[in-house]
Design a protein around this motif. Structure first.
Motif, short mmCIF file in Angstrom:
data_model
loop_
_atom_site.label_atom_id
_atom_site.label_comp_id
_atom_site.label_asym_id
_atom_site.label_seq_id
_atom_site.Cartn_x
_atom_site.Cartn_y
_atom_site.Cartn_z
N ALA A 20 14.27 -1.92 -31.43
CA ALA A 20 15.54 -1.72 -30.72
C ALA A 20 16.31 -3.03 -30.59
N LEU A 21 15.61 -4.11 -30.25
CA LEU A 21 16.26 -5.42 -30.16
C LEU A 21 16.85 -5.84 -31.50
N ILE A 24 20.08 -3.80 -32.20
CA ILE A 24 21.23 -4.27 -31.41
C ILE A 24 21.69 -5.64 -31.91
N ILE A 27 23.74 -5.11 -35.04
CA ILE A 27 25.05 -4.54 -34.71
C ILE A 27 25.95 -5.62 -34.12
N ASP A 28 25.41 -6.42 -33.21
CA ASP A 28 26.19 -7.49 -32.58
C ASP A 28 26.62 -8.55 -33.59
N VAL A 39 18.18 5.36 -36.15
CA VAL A 39 18.68 5.04 -34.80
C VAL A 39 18.12 6.04 -33.80
N ILE A 60 23.55 4.45 -29.52
CA ILE A 60 23.43 2.99 -29.48
C ILE A 60 23.71 2.49 -28.06
N ALA A 61 24.69 3.05 -27.40
CA ALA A 61 25.00 2.65 -26.02
C ALA A 61 23.82 2.97 -25.11
N ILE A 63 20.67 3.10 -26.01
CA ILE A 63 19.62 2.13 -26.34
C ILE A 63 19.91 0.81 -25.62
N ARG A 64 21.18 0.37 -25.64
CA ARG A 64 21.55 -0.86 -24.93
C ARG A 64 21.20 -0.76 -23.44
N LEU A 67 17.49 -1.22 -22.99
CA LEU A 67 17.11 -2.61 -23.19
C LEU A 67 17.53 -3.47 -22.00
N ASN A 68 18.68 -3.16 -21.41
CA ASN A 68 19.14 -3.91 -20.24
C ASN A 68 18.21 -3.70 -19.05
#
Length: 72
Positions: A20-21, A24, A27-28, A39, A60-61, A63-64, A67-68
């Protein structure tokens, strides 16, 4: 140090969290995932319920968000 297996592939399998990291981070850095199934697989392995018809940006949002919560 990471030891490589055949053809330069890592000799270990990344954890679901690391996958997952990596997603992201890519993507970033300006990348765009092309495989929605991958995904969705990452999201499911993090414990999210994901419809096969869910829009990829929404997944994706989510997943973010997961992770947060790990980083807090």
């Amino acid at each position: 140090m990471v030891f490589c297996g055949l053809r330069g592939a890592p000799a270990y399998a990344p954890t679901d969290h690391q996958r997952a990291l990596d997603l992201i981070a890519a993507i970033d850095a300006g990348g765009m995932p092309l495989n929605a199934g991958r995904v969705n697989d990452i999201a499911r392995n993090l414990g999210l319920e994901v419809s096969p018809h869910a829009p990829m940006p929404e997944t994706i949002a989510r997943i973010r968000t997961v992770l947060n919560t790990f980083s807090q």
